[in-house]
Design a protein around this motif. Structure first.
Motif, mmCIF file in Angstrom:
data_model
loop_
_atom_site.group_PDB
_atom_site.id
_atom_site.type_symbol
_atom_site.label_atom_id
_atom_site.label_comp_id
_atom_site.label_asym_id
_atom_site.label_seq_id
_atom_site.Cartn_x
_atom_site.Cartn_y
_atom_site.Cartn_z
ATOM 1 N N ILE A 102 27.693 6.249 -7.359
ATOM 2 C CA ILE A 102 27.135 7.634 -6.897
ATOM 3 C C ILE A 102 27.352 6.561 -5.618
ATOM 4 O O ILE A 102 26.666 5.425 -5.271
ATOM 5 N N HIS A 148 22.039 3.660 -10.754
ATOM 6 C CA HIS A 148 21.331 3.199 -12.611
ATOM 7 C C HIS A 148 21.378 4.746 -13.169
ATOM 8 O O HIS A 148 21.010 5.249 -14.239
ATOM 9 N N ASP A 181 31.515 -0.746 -10.963
ATOM 10 C CA ASP A 181 31.859 -2.242 -11.078
ATOM 11 C C ASP A 181 32.740 -2.434 -11.776
ATOM 12 O O ASP A 181 32.339 -2.840 -12.947
HETATM 13 P P1 AMP Z 1 23.008 -3.501 -11.938
HETATM 14 O O1 AMP Z 1 22.264 -3.482 -12.138
HETATM 15 O O2 AMP Z 1 23.757 -3.447 -10.301
HETATM 16 O O3 AMP Z 1 23.537 -4.924 -12.928
HETATM 17 O O4 AMP Z 1 24.054 -1.999 -12.464
HETATM 18 C C1 AMP Z 1 23.902 -1.907 -14.111
HETATM 19 C C2 AMP Z 1 24.733 -0.791 -13.895
HETATM 20 O O5 AMP Z 1 25.129 0.509 -13.229
HETATM 21 C C3 AMP Z 1 26.155 -1.187 -13.993
HETATM 22 O O6 AMP Z 1 27.047 -0.672 -14.778
HETATM 23 C C4 AMP Z 1 26.765 -0.944 -12.619
HETATM 24 O O7 AMP Z 1 28.322 -0.603 -12.620
HETATM 25 C C5 AMP Z 1 25.847 0.538 -13.023
HETATM 26 N N1 AMP Z 1 25.681 0.866 -11.248
HETATM 27 C C6 AMP Z 1 25.102 0.817 -10.024
HETATM 28 N N2 AMP Z 1 25.103 0.538 -8.681
HETATM 29 C C7 AMP Z 1 25.841 2.267 -9.378
HETATM 30 C C8 AMP Z 1 26.314 3.099 -8.616
HETATM 31 N N3 AMP Z 1 26.088 3.390 -7.478
HETATM 32 N N4 AMP Z 1 26.850 4.263 -9.492
HETATM 33 C C9 AMP Z 1 27.452 4.269 -10.145
HETATM 34 N N5 AMP Z 1 26.918 3.361 -11.373
HETATM 35 C C10 AMP Z 1 26.204 2.417 -10.756
#
Ligand code: AMP
Length: 281
Positions: free
Chosen positions: A177, A36, A151
């Motif tokens: 990441i 994030h 995602d």
């Molecule tokens: P989430 O809180 O899981 O809904 O993720 C919020 C945003 O962060 C989404 O756009 C995810 O794709 C991105 N995100 C989550 N994990 C990662 C990661 N490991 N690397 C890059 N972006 C991420």
């Protein structure tokens, strides 16, 4: 850093910023980690003002237990965001603020992007994602919005959403990441035991080998190889592995020149569902 919980207050603050300055939006569900943080840093580097939202969106969960167990670490999240920049506003609405009447998703025609992989195994998931992201776009009206390739299917869905709803926002995809040993960072990793969190590096190791094989073999052979790898590993339960073209997300039949392909995987580890993907060419 300002923490705002209502749409009215957020709109008030956005009005104060005026239209002249660029505005970036980073939607999240909290339990923030370096994945994030990379999105937020990119948004800060490209915009004068940045809104980070934290909202665990009930309509994108098809499994009540997964929703109930979703980690919540708001104090850490606030610290992580404050350490990045003081130009960020955090928007953390309650469920009733976003869904005042019923907690149900809208229905979208994502032209098939929602029918495969995550969409096949998580009923209505992308309608839920579309509903919350469309609402956030409506409230914030950002110039740019940042989504992780972690995602990747969701990223394609959001691009399609802006196309079908004609929303004037630039969607920025950000690199995945990973933890030191290769596991893609995820809020759900917190639910794994230390031992399995290490062992789960196997998922990315398999994707990397699949990528090498993809250069030499046909996609079906690669898929069969991955399925066998997981059959031989008691700690993991493979839900799907697919190789698709990055535009339509349809499973690949024959390799076509100049088409970009990606491999996608979903695996259960200690009852925690993890997803990952890799660019193949
Ligand atoms: P989430 O809180 O899981 O809904 O993720 C919020 C945003 O962060 C989404 O756009 C995810 O794709 C991105 N995100 C989550 N994990 C990662 C990661 N490991 N690397 C890059 N972006 C991420």
């Amino acid at each position: 850093m300002q923490v705002i919980k209502t749409k009215t207050k957020l709109k008030e603050e956005l009005n104060k910023l005026g239209d002249q300055l660029s505005l970036g939006l980073v939607p999240t569900m909290g339990a923030l980690h370096d994945g994030h943080a990379s999105l937020i840093k990119k948004a800060v580097s490209e915009n004068e003002n940045v809104i980070v939202s934290i909202f665990v969106n009930p309509t994108q969960f098809n499994n009540q237990e997964d929703l109930d167990k979703y980690p919540k670490t708001i104090d850490n999240d606030i610290e992580l965001i404050s350490d990045i920049s003081d130009r960020i506003i955090l928007f953390t609405p309650e469920v009733s603020e976003i869904y005042p009447k019923t907690v149900t998703p809208k229905t979208y025609d994502f032209e098939g992007l929602d029918k495969v992989m995550e969409g096949e195994f998580r009923d209505d998931h992308f309608n839920g994602v579309g509903t919350i992201v469309e609402e956030l776009f409506k409230i914030v009206q950002p110039n740019k919005a940042y989504f992780g390739e972690k995602d990747f299917q969701q990223l394609r869905i959001i691009q399609k959403l802006t196309e079908i709803k004609d929303i004037p926002v630039e969607i920025i995809g950000c690199d995945i990441i990973r933890e030191e040993h290769g596991l893609a960072m995820s809020s759900r990793n917190e639910r794994l035991s230390t031992k399995m969190r290490q062992k789960a590096a196997f998922i990315y190791d398999t994707l990397k080998t699949a990528k090498i094989k993809f250069g030499m073999e046909n996609a079906l052979n690669v898929k069969d190889w991955v399925i066998d790898e997981f059959k031989n590993h008691d700690d993991f339960e493979l839900e799907y592995f697919d190789i698709t073209d990055v535009e339509t997300l349809t499973p690949m039949q024959n390799k076509i020149n100049n088409v970009k392909y990606r491999a996608f995987i979903a695996v259960y580890v200690e009852d925690v569902r993890l997803i990952d993907n890799i660019a193949l060419n």
